[in-house]
Design a protein around this motif. Structure first.
Motif, PDB file in Angstrom:
ATOM      1  N   ASP A   1      51.576  57.219  32.845  1.00  0.00           N
ATOM      2  CA  ASP A   1      52.626  56.225  33.060  1.00  0.00           C
ATOM      3  C   ASP A   1      52.183  54.927  32.391  1.00  0.00           C
ATOM      4  OD1 ASP A   1      54.076  53.951  34.511  1.00  0.00           O
ATOM      5  OD2 ASP A   1      55.065  55.694  35.399  1.00  0.00           O
TER       6      ASP A   1
ATOM      7  N   ASP B   1      52.655  52.014  33.181  1.00  0.00           N
ATOM      8  CA  ASP B   1      52.331  50.987  34.161  1.00  0.00           C
ATOM      9  C   ASP B   1      51.144  51.393  35.037  1.00  0.00           C
ATOM     10  OD1 ASP B   1      53.025  48.382  34.953  1.00  0.00           O
ATOM     11  OD2 ASP B   1      54.030  49.120  36.756  1.00  0.00           O
TER      12      ASP B   1
ATOM     13  N   SER C   1      48.586  56.106  39.010  1.00  0.00           N
ATOM     14  CA  SER C   1      49.973  55.795  38.667  1.00  0.00           C
ATOM     15  C   SER C   1      50.859  56.182  39.846  1.00  0.00           C
ATOM     16  CB  SER C   1      50.406  56.550  37.404  1.00  0.00           C
ATOM     17  OG  SER C   1      50.653  57.921  37.693  1.00  0.00           O
TER      18      SER C   1
ATOM     19  N   GLY D   1      48.704  49.962  31.858  1.00  0.00           N
ATOM     20  CA  GLY D   1      49.074  48.568  31.680  1.00  0.00           C
ATOM     21  C   GLY D   1      48.161  47.610  32.402  1.00  0.00           C
ATOM     22  N   TRP D   2      47.254  48.171  33.237  1.00  0.00           N
ATOM     23  CA  TRP D   2      46.452  47.315  34.103  1.00  0.00           C
ATOM     24  C   TRP D   2      45.037  47.854  34.264  1.00  0.00           C
ATOM     25  CZ3 TRP D   2      48.895  42.987  36.121  1.00  0.00           C
ATOM     26  CH2 TRP D   2      50.287  42.983  36.086  1.00  0.00           C
TER      27      TRP D   2
ATOM     28  N   THR E   1      47.679  38.538  32.591  1.00  0.00           N
ATOM     29  CA  THR E   1      48.677  39.447  32.030  1.00  0.00           C
ATOM     30  C   THR E   1      49.089  38.931  30.657  1.00  0.00           C
ATOM     31  OG1 THR E   1      50.455  38.211  33.135  1.00  0.00           O
ATOM     32  CG2 THR E   1      49.595  40.159  34.261  1.00  0.00           C
TER      33      THR E   1
ATOM     34  N   ALA F   1      54.127  37.856  34.750  1.00  0.00           N
ATOM     35  CA  ALA F   1      54.193  38.880  35.791  1.00  0.00           C
ATOM     36  C   ALA F   1      54.672  38.251  37.084  1.00  0.00           C
ATOM     37  CB  ALA F   1      52.820  39.525  35.987  1.00  0.00           C
TER      38      ALA F   1
ATOM     39  N   GLN G   1      54.034  42.474  41.364  1.00  0.00           N
ATOM     40  CA  GLN G   1      53.254  43.303  40.446  1.00  0.00           C
ATOM     41  C   GLN G   1      51.758  43.147  40.698  1.00  0.00           C
ATOM     42  OE1 GLN G   1      55.288  41.689  36.852  1.00  0.00           O
ATOM     43  NE2 GLN G   1      55.407  43.828  36.184  1.00  0.00           N
TER      44      GLN G   1
ATOM     45  N   VAL H   1      48.934  46.044  42.061  1.00  0.00           N
ATOM     46  CA  VAL H   1      47.704  46.421  41.365  1.00  0.00           C
ATOM     47  C   VAL H   1      46.486  46.180  42.257  1.00  0.00           C
ATOM     48  CG1 VAL H   1      46.255  45.987  39.353  1.00  0.00           C
ATOM     49  CG2 VAL H   1      48.743  45.987  39.117  1.00  0.00           C
TER      50      VAL H   1
END
Length: 440
Positions: A95, A97, A141, A198-199, A311, A315, A319, A323
């Motif tokens: 994913d 994200d 994810s 993404g993180w 980021t 963000a 979000q 995380v």
């Protein structure tokens, strides 16, 4: 009947075969290929300890030689197998994200010869002990989570002693690397391999490193990294630096918002959160991203936790809270890896053997994680049951797929072999000790 819809032994058998087939081509000969598949299956089996002896007995072998050869002398690349297992995981959980979560875990050891072992702090014991430490990278994810990479940590006492390294099979090119440097290597490897993420998230042992944070920014990877309460936070364009706990103490009541960091075993994990988006970087003021400080307060005890965040694009608080809450998945993966597939039960000393055992353990863990995710997707609504956990999936796999050998002759042969081997080992120890005592 509806409550059993998520129990799908045929699908679980396909997952196990699929994971093993993914790396089957890494073995040039059929014997180690079969041993590797039996090894992974054995790690999932309901046996007392996941050592070569027990795994060989579970597989129906007459002796442990094939399993030991797989870890020691067989020709295969553990990193290549790791890549194959990671691909299977990403195919199921991938994913854009997703979060790459790095952390370390220790295994208590005796002696001084096991690769990387020394007296050092390990969270497993909560104190300084004789231990071996591994740094791991998890992938989390909305589809599921598990571990995808590993590094054994070599303290300076090892890397400065090349004879000791050579005895443990450590390659000559391996130099000292901090745990945050090992974590950065794994994240770079995952991103270079096309793993969607993404993180990044980690505890304060990694978040306190400005070099590690800069490394993530170079990859344009957003992060929520825990930092210590004494961490100096740059404010006002970097002109002043203030301790994180002092900032928290001066926040007015309206600065706090109550939000859930995700569902836990006892329901939503609600905390109070404060978010300061006026933070600048202490390394690269022109990186073009968005720096901030996130503070979490326990609603019962008032205990505080602090996070440096960055980021590449603006963000939201939601979000960042998500995380921060996902970081716990690596702890859950450690617990499952040790409790269910014997990650900490290896009895190997050498560099290659550690990487091989650990890689096959990650493959077994991937089987459980994927099966649990499939069961969740197949679960009807309102069954009155919790979702199938990896622990329960392994129990059901043993009941439905892995049938233990109950042949009495096979068990008796192994009992005799173990006793004979232990008698020889005892005699060798006695002889060695006697020779040492007789030396002038």
């Amino acid at each position: 009947m509806a409550a059993c819809h998520s129990v799908n032994p045929a699908r679980w058998r396909q997952v196990l075969a699929g994971v093993c087939d993914a790396f089957a081509g890494r073995f040039g000969r059929v014997e180690p290929r079969r041993s590797a598949a039996a090894f992974v299956t054995g790690l999932l089996a309901d046996i007392e300890v996941k050592t070569c002896w027990q795994l060989a007995e579970q597989a129906g072998h007459a002796r442990p030689d094939a399993m030991q050869r797989l870890l020691y002398r067989a020709v295969w690349d553990a990193d290549a197998v790791r890549d194959d297992v990671r691909t299977v995981i990403v195919d199921r959980f991938g994913d854009p994200d997703a979060v790459l979560v790095v952390d370390e875990t220790g295994d208590l050891k005796k002696g001084v010869h096991t690769v990387g072992v020394q007296r050092q702090y390990t969270g497993t014991a909560g104190r300084i002990e004789n231990a071996q430490v591994g740094v791991f990278c998890g992938y989390a994810s909305r589809h599921g989570h598990t571990l995808i990479d590993r590094r054994v940590y070599l303290p300076v006492s090892w890397t400065d002693d090349r004879d000791r390294c050579q005895a443990a099979g450590v390659p000559d090119g391996v130099a000292f690397a901090t745990k945050s440097e090992l974590a950065a290597e794994m994240i770079t490897g995952a991103l270079d391999a096309g793993v969607p993420a993404g993180w990044a998230a980690a505890d304060e042992a990694y978040g306190n490193s400005s070099v590690f944070r800069a490394h993530l920014r170079q990859h344009q990877l957003g992060y929520v990294l825990a930092v210590s309460r004494s961490h100096l936070v740059p404010l006002d364009g970097g002109k002043v630096k203030i301790r994180a706990d002092r900032i928290a103490a001066e926040l007015p009541a309206p600065a706090w918002q109550r939000r859930s960091a995700g569902a836990g075993s006892k329901g939503p994990r609600f905390y109070d959160w404060a978010w300061l988006d006026e933070v600048t970087t202490d390394a690269d003021p022109d990186d073009g991203g968005n720096h901030s400080l996130l503070i979490r307060r326990n609603t019962t005890t008032g205990e505080l936790a602090f996070y440096r965040c960055w980021t590449p694009q603006p963000a939201t608080l939601a979000q960042l809270v998500r995380v921060a809450g996902i970081r716990w998945t690596v702890e859950e993966s450690f617990q499952a890896a040790k409790g269910q597939v014997g990650l900490d039960q290896h009895q190997v000393r050498r560099w290659d053997s550690w990487h091989r055992f650990t890689t096959l353990a990650l493959a077994a863990l991937a089987v459980l994680a994927i099966c649990a995710a499939d069961a969740t997707d197949d679960e009807p609504a309102d069954t009155g049951l919790i979702k199938l956990t990896v622990n329960e999936v392994r129990r059901l796999i043993n009941a439905c797929i892995i049938h233990p050998l109950s042949n009495l002759a096979h068990r008796l042969r192994w009992s005799q072999w173990r006793r004979q081997h232990q008698a020889r080992a005892r005699q060798a120890h006695y002889t060695r000790r006697l020779n040492l005592e007789l030396q002038p």
